[in-house]
Design an enzyme around this catalytic site. Structure first.
Site, PDB file in Angstrom:
ATOM      1  N   ASP A 181       7.112 -16.885  13.252  1.00 16.97           N
ATOM      2  CA  ASP A 181       8.415 -17.535  13.409  1.00 16.97           C
ATOM      3  C   ASP A 181       8.247 -19.039  13.237  1.00 16.97           C
ATOM      4  OD1 ASP A 181       9.902 -15.169  14.075  1.00 16.97           O
ATOM      5  OD2 ASP A 181       8.956 -15.214  16.044  1.00 16.97           O
ATOM      6  N   SER A 211       0.816  -1.216   0.000  1.00 19.82           N
ATOM      7  CA  SER A 211       0.000   0.000   0.000  1.00 19.82           C
ATOM      8  C   SER A 211       0.845   1.261   0.000  1.00 19.82           C
ATOM      9  CB  SER A 211      -0.940   0.079   1.206  1.00 19.82           C
ATOM     10  OG  SER A 211      -1.790  -1.029   1.268  1.00 19.82           O
TER      11      SER A 211
END
Length: 795
Positions: free
Chosen positions: A325, A250
């Site tokens: 993660d 964006s």
């Protein structure tokens, strides 16, 4: 003869009846934008004016009534979109599309979005204002489901309409949160690349922050196997099959009064999302005696993610922070139900799920979870016996307050109230852009950020057994990147690297500096911005990075080996201004050459599959300029030509020749025919548009379009061997809110307001969008009444 004529008349009459019947049926499926309707639960009458683009302007005596009406009108234009979006997290796409969606359903079920939603709902205060209003909105949707016409997609798929619940709201937001994440496409892949090639190759990748690029400045007044590759490939394949768009990037910038012509704040925002039909946002203007907002709504979500009123305006971009993660786990050598932790062996949690499949048998599957999260191996159909890899995602960790956050943002009346709602957004990571009538401009990076041990790179799979590679603490929101009323008098975000916080550069999957550099370049030198110049800036297709890169690479050309035609084109590239007009040939040659440069540099080491996955990462976008400017390095040598050691110049020249040959093959030997409009096109695809016979009825386009990857008018595309750039993502809306004339602020949607193929507003903005035009976001009641195309009254 008379008998023959009678038969023809009967047949003609029958055909006429069939045509009339079809016309009546089709007409019955259209959204109803006028007349009167009963809407149970209303305390007073609600009047909805539909403007010439089908956007509802809802006037009610109270907000609960207004939200109930909003739910109804939103559903009649976007029920099919709502239906698909709520099914993703629950693993229910196979019920609609069959066995092709089984892997996608498995993957999203394993993320735990739906399970986390159930935990959230159980702890909700159902009498809170945010939930009461959400339920009113859902009541409106359900009234349409009960008494409104059934969208054509339900007939074609044979699925039944079902009532919406508060769970569907949270699951829709959960999908959005995961759609923003990039770690699943990057971390396992990088780990495999390191294991296969070694550290020397990895050191020549743009993984860490580049101190020479443009950063967003803060201001507040003060092991060797292909498992990683396979996981990345499987996850990517699951996401590629989604029948709804994914969130990509964006632009946004907010200009303070000191830099505007009229001395008032101007906000610009164009969130970059995958193109699809219908497009993502549903516009609605809601007005009551105590509340007003012109907002952009996600399907099935009651509060706008983008919005403005006469006091303030806000927009969003992706923060791109690392909020996922991956961990290597270790299974007990003699007990496969246990895994190793720093406290000792713990039991895997086994989750059992069932997926219903259209025209097929139910599919039962199970997966394991550790304290980190789901173990991906079986979910991604990996080879058994490989070391388990689990995924830890911040979205499913803390209490979910995102809906309350959206309520708070949309109901704030000043910067202090607005900022107080932001800590409730723990995921997805968002850059929230703000401007108001009082002259304030601000940017906040909102997410639940956490500190990891020093020198630990979260871009690779971590060790889950030692406890030494776990988060140390959550950061307080005050430590997040942000800028409030900075002395340079503007804020911006283009998904690029933010400056350091809490003594560190926060890890993420930030996009290259291209757009950021251009935005800063334009904003810095001008102090008389107005709505017109801002809207023109949103359409800018100039890339200063691309022209710099061309200048660098052309120096390496051996002109003695080029033909006269090639020399002419090289000279044209030297003088190219970086713009992407439809009739320009330089962009076509540039991108063909760039693809072959990347391919000739990296595919020999990575192999075809790993190279294909690399092209889909944000890291690839960062690597282009970084890698091309690297004078020496192991990547340049082609390992398949053992008797030769290639240099950067060798690869650059070969890539140019390869690009030239491919263009001659596709378009002929005349370079003047290699124009950008022939390769860069945009088609908004409906899920049913994949069927050739239905394409023209459901898809919108294709259109030749200006723009390219990583310019302000970011009409992006994937790189592949075809050399044709089918635009896959870009501005999902373009909005400009000018507080010197807020009632005449402007915007545009990529196709139209309605997702109903039989609505006149299905694609009535598509050509305007391609042509770079805007339309007014009306807020003046008298003007709305005077120009209304129809009026729908709810009693």
């Amino acid at each position: 003869m008379k008998k023959y004529k009678k038969i023809l008349l009967v047949l003609a009459g029958f055909l006429l009846l069939v045509i009339i019947g079809i016309a009546i049926f089709i007409n019955s499926l259209k959204p109803d934008y006028g007349g009167e309707k009963s809407l149970p639960g209303l305390s007073n009458e609600v009047t909805t004016y539909f403007d010439p683009y089908g956007i509802p302007h809802i006037y009610a005596d109270n907000e609960t009534d207004a939200l109930r009406a909003l739910g109804y009108v939103h559903a009649q234009d976007r029920l099919w979109q709502m239906e698909l979006l709520r099914r993703v997290a629950k693993g229910r796409l196979s019920e609609v599309f069959g066995e092709d969606m089984i892997k996608t359903d498995k993957f999203f079920l394993s993320l735990g979005i739906a399970d986390h939603t159930k935990e959230t709902i159980a702890a909700l205060d159902m009498q809170s204002e945010a939930i009461v209003l959400s339920q009113a909105y859902l009541d409106g949707i359900n009234e349409f489901i009960k008494n409104g016409p059934t969208p054509i997609e339900f007939y074609l798929t044979g699925i039944e309409k079902e009532p919406f619940t508060i769970e569907d709201v949270y699951n829709a937001v959960g999908y959005m949160a995961f759609s923003f994440a990039m770690a699943h496409k990057t971390d396992p892949l990088l780990t495999s690349m390191r294991n296969k090639l070694g550290e020397e190759y990895i050191n020549d990748l743009a993984i860490s922050s580049d101190t020479s690029t443009v950063w967003i400045k803060n201001y507040n007044g003060v092991e060797t196997d292909t498992l990683g590759t396979n996981i990345t490939a499987s996850v990517t394949a699951a996401l590629d099959k989604l029948p709804i768009p994914q969130f990509e990037g964006s632009n946004s910038w907010v200009v303070a009064p000191q830099k505007t012509k009229n001395g008032k704040v101007i906000l610009a925002n164009d969130p970059h999302i995958g193109f699809a039909q219908p497009s993502v946002w549903y516009e609605a203007h809601v007005s009551t005696p105590t509340y007003e907002k012109y907002g952009y709504h996600l399907a099935g979500v009651p509060f706008p993610l983008l919005g403005h009123d006469r006091k303030l305006a806000y927009g969003l971009t992706m923060f791109e922070n690392d909020d996922i993660d991956f961990y290597y786990e270790e299974t007990h050598p003699s007990d496969s139900t246990k895994y190793k932790t720093v406290e000792g062996w713990k039991d895997y949690e086994f989750i059992n799920k069932t997926i219903k499949v259209k025209d097929g048998d139910d599919v039962a599957f199970s997966y394991k979870k550790t304290h980190h999260g789901p173990v991906l191996n079986n979910i991604a159909d990996q080879i058994s016996g490989k070391r388990p890899i689990s995924m830890s995602w911040i979205y499913t960790k803390p209490q979910n307050r995102v809906v309350h956050a959206l309520y708070g943002l949309s109901h704030a009346t000043n910067i202090k109230e607005f900022k107080s709602a932001l800590p409730n957004i723990h995921a997805p990571g968002l850059n929230v852009m703000y401007g108001d009538a009082e002259g304030n401009v601000a940017w906040w990076a909102t997410a639940k950020l956490y500190e990891m041990p020093d020198s630990l790179s979260t871009k690779f799979i971590l060790d889950g057994t030692t406890g030494k590679e776990e988060p140390l603490r959550y950061l307080d929101f005050s430590e997040n990147p942000m800028a409030e009323n900075p002395p340079w008098n503007y804020v911006y975000s283009a998904n690029n690297q933010p400056d350091s916080i809490a003594g560190m550069l926060y890890p993420g999957y930030y996009l290259p500096e291209n757009r950021a550099k251009r935005i800063v370049q334009l904003l810095e030198v001008k102090d008389d911005w107005d709505k017109e110049s801002i809207s023109k800036m949103m359409l800018d297709v100039t890339s200063p990075v691309n022209t710099e890169l061309i200048t660098e690479l052309i120096k390496l050309f051996d002109v003695t080996h080029l033909t006269n035609e090639q020399l002419v084109m090289v000279d044209s590239l030297k003088n190219w201004n970086g713009k992407y007009s439809l009739t320009s040939t330089s962009p076509t040659l540039y991108h063909r050459s760039l693809y072959f440069m990347i391919k000739n540099t990296m595919e020999d080491e990575l192999g075809p599959e790993m190279f294909k996955q690399f092209l889909k990462t944000h890291l690839f976008k960062r690597q282009i300029a970084w890698g091309a400017k690297m004078e020496n390095g192991k990547w340049w040598d082609n390992i398949n030509t053992k008797e030769v050691t290639e240099t950067r110049q060798d690869i650059i020249m070969k890539s140019f020749v390869d690009a030239w040959s491919s263009l001659v093959k596709d378009f002929g030997p005349d370079p003047s025919q290699w124009t950008w409009d022939k390769v860069h096109t945009l088609e908004h695809q409906h899920p049913f548009g994949q069927v050739a016979s239905l394409r023209k009825y459901f898809n919108v386009g294709p259109f030749p379009v200006t723009g390219t990857r990583e310019v302000i008018n970011n009409l992006s595309f994937p790189y592949d061997s075809t050399g044709f750039y089918k635009v896959s993502s870009g501005p999902s809306t373009r909005r400009v809110i000018d507080f010197s004339d807020v009632e005449n602020s402007i915007s545009i949607l990529p196709t139209g307001q309605s997702g109903n193929p039989f609505s006149k507003h299905y694609e009535d903005q598509a050509e305007m969008y391609v042509d770079g035009k805007f339309r007014k976001m009306m807020m003046n009641k008298h003007e709305i009444q005077e120009t209304a195309e129809s009026i729908l009254i709810f009693r």
